[in-house]
Design a protein around this motif. Structure first.
Motif, short mmCIF file in Angstrom:
data_model
loop_
_atom_site.label_atom_id
_atom_site.label_comp_id
_atom_site.label_asym_id
_atom_site.label_seq_id
_atom_site.Cartn_x
_atom_site.Cartn_y
_atom_site.Cartn_z
N ASP A 1 -18.79 -1.03 9.61
CA ASP A 1 -17.57 -0.29 9.89
C ASP A 1 -16.33 -1.16 9.73
OD1 ASP A 1 -19.35 1.68 10.43
OD2 ASP A 1 -18.66 2.11 12.46
N ARG A 2 -16.44 -2.43 10.10
CA ARG A 2 -15.30 -3.33 9.92
C ARG A 2 -14.99 -3.48 8.43
NH1 ARG A 2 -12.31 -7.88 11.99
NH2 ARG A 2 -10.77 -8.11 10.32
N ALA A 3 -16.02 -3.64 7.60
CA ALA A 3 -15.81 -3.76 6.16
C ALA A 3 -15.24 -2.47 5.59
CB ALA A 3 -17.12 -4.13 5.47
N LEU A 4 -15.76 -1.34 6.04
CA LEU A 4 -15.29 -0.04 5.57
C LEU A 4 -13.83 0.18 5.95
CD1 LEU A 4 -15.93 2.75 4.30
CD2 LEU A 4 -16.74 3.48 6.56
N PHE A 5 -13.49 -0.16 7.18
CA PHE A 5 -12.13 0.01 7.66
C PHE A 5 -11.16 -0.86 6.86
CE2 PHE A 5 -8.70 -1.44 10.50
CZ PHE A 5 -8.10 -0.22 10.79
N ASP A 6 -11.47 -2.14 6.71
CA ASP A 6 -10.59 -3.05 5.99
C ASP A 6 -10.41 -2.64 4.53
OD1 ASP A 6 -10.14 -4.63 8.20
OD2 ASP A 6 -11.67 -6.12 7.69
N LEU A 7 -11.51 -2.21 3.91
CA LEU A 7 -11.43 -1.81 2.51
C LEU A 7 -10.65 -0.50 2.36
CD1 LEU A 7 -12.24 -2.61 -0.33
CD2 LEU A 7 -14.38 -1.35 -0.04
N ALA A 8 -10.79 0.39 3.32
CA ALA A 8 -10.04 1.65 3.28
C ALA A 8 -8.54 1.38 3.33
CB ALA A 8 -10.46 2.55 4.44
N ILE A 9 -8.13 0.44 4.18
CA ILE A 9 -6.71 0.10 4.30
C ILE A 9 -6.20 -0.54 3.02
CG2 ILE A 9 -5.04 -1.36 5.50
CD1 ILE A 9 -5.92 0.97 7.21
N ASP A 10 -6.93 -1.52 2.49
CA ASP A 10 -6.48 -2.23 1.29
C ASP A 10 -6.50 -1.36 0.04
OD1 ASP A 10 -5.78 -4.63 2.35
OD2 ASP A 10 -7.48 -5.77 1.59
N SER A 11 -7.57 -0.59 -0.12
CA SER A 11 -7.76 0.14 -1.38
C SER A 11 -6.85 1.34 -1.51
CB SER A 11 -9.21 0.60 -1.51
OG SER A 11 -9.52 1.62 -0.57
N LYS A 12 -6.49 1.96 -0.36
CA LYS A 12 -5.65 3.16 -0.38
C LYS A 12 -6.33 4.29 -1.17
CE LYS A 12 -2.69 0.40 -2.19
NZ LYS A 12 -3.33 -0.90 -1.85
N LEU A 13 -7.66 4.28 -1.17
CA LEU A 13 -8.42 5.29 -1.91
C LEU A 13 -8.67 6.53 -1.06
CD1 LEU A 13 -11.17 3.09 -3.62
CD2 LEU A 13 -9.19 4.14 -4.73
N ARG A 14 -8.83 7.65 -1.73
CA ARG A 14 -9.31 8.85 -1.05
C ARG A 14 -10.74 8.60 -0.58
NH1 ARG A 14 -6.72 10.50 -5.72
NH2 ARG A 14 -4.86 11.80 -5.40
N GLY A 15 -11.14 9.31 0.45
CA GLY A 15 -12.47 9.12 1.00
C GLY A 15 -13.57 9.30 -0.03
N CYS A 16 -13.41 10.29 -0.93
CA CYS A 16 -14.45 10.57 -1.92
C CYS A 16 -14.63 9.41 -2.89
CB CYS A 16 -14.13 11.86 -2.68
SG CYS A 16 -12.55 11.84 -3.56
#
Length: 210
Positions: free
Chosen positions: A48-63
């Protein structure tokens, strides 16, 4: 079978969005980001920590986020400085950076996860060869924001996507840069997405001395 607008049953049905906030989701603030990171670290939630950090950096849609493969992020045994993915919604490529916090958390997670460059970064709990579902990702976001005292009705997966973009816009006022980072096809979409209004425009104008 459908209903007629004149049918009494139509007016007795509860609206699907009753009690829900269906407007734009709020971006996280820096203190919220660190509070969530602290919570995930404290509970040893490597994925979850990796997912959270990558979600913030990548700015990608969930899909697009859940479909990332190890090879999208890693090359020759090292993390890429920048990664490129094809967006599912637009079919257009978009680049994103992988910063130090995301690198550290991803490295810890992938060391634990194992796998090859063809495997998904975040596998499904049900089908290990598949990827984490967008529904499960949304549930995780709800949990993250709730644990740090935020109202989950005001936040969602798009909060992850909007957070860094909003910070960049507030720091620079550069809509074109944010448009490129989000992979929007036109700048009007970026304006609506960020919620830029007349007050923002006037504030930017007041900073400019001629």
């Amino acid at each position: 079978m459908g209903y007629s607008d004149l049918d009494p049953a139509v007016h007795e049905r509860r609206p699907w969005n009753a009690g829900q906030n269906v407007g734009p989701k709020r971006p996280l603030k820096p203190r919220d980001i660190w509070a969530i990171r602290f919570y995930l670290d404290e509970h040893k939630r490597l994925r979850d920590r990796a997912l959270f950090d990558l979600a913030i950096d990548s700015k990608l849609r969930g899909c697009d986020l859940v479909k990332l493969r190890i090879g999208d992020l890693v090359s020759g045994g090292s993390f890429r400085d920048r990664a490129t993915v094809i967006q599912q919604k637009t079919g257009r490529p978009v680049q994103f950076e992988i910063m130090s916090e995301a690198r550290k958390s991803l490295e810890a997670w992938l060391r634990r996860r194992g796998g090859t460059i063809a495997d998904f970064v975040f596998p499904s709990r049900i089908d290990y060869l598949g990827h984490l579902s967008t529904r499960q990702y949304a549930r995780l976001v709800d949990e993250w924001v709730s644990t740090v005292g935020l109202d989950k009705r005001e936040y969602g997966t798009h909060s992850m996507r909007r957070t860094k973009a909003s910070m960049i816009y507030k720091a620079t006022g550069n809509l074109r840069a944010v448009q490129i980072l989000l992979g929007h096809t036109n700048i009007e979409n970026t304006v609506r997405y960020l919620g830029v209004d007349i007050d923002d425009a006037l504030t930017l104008s007041e900073r400019t001395e001629i």
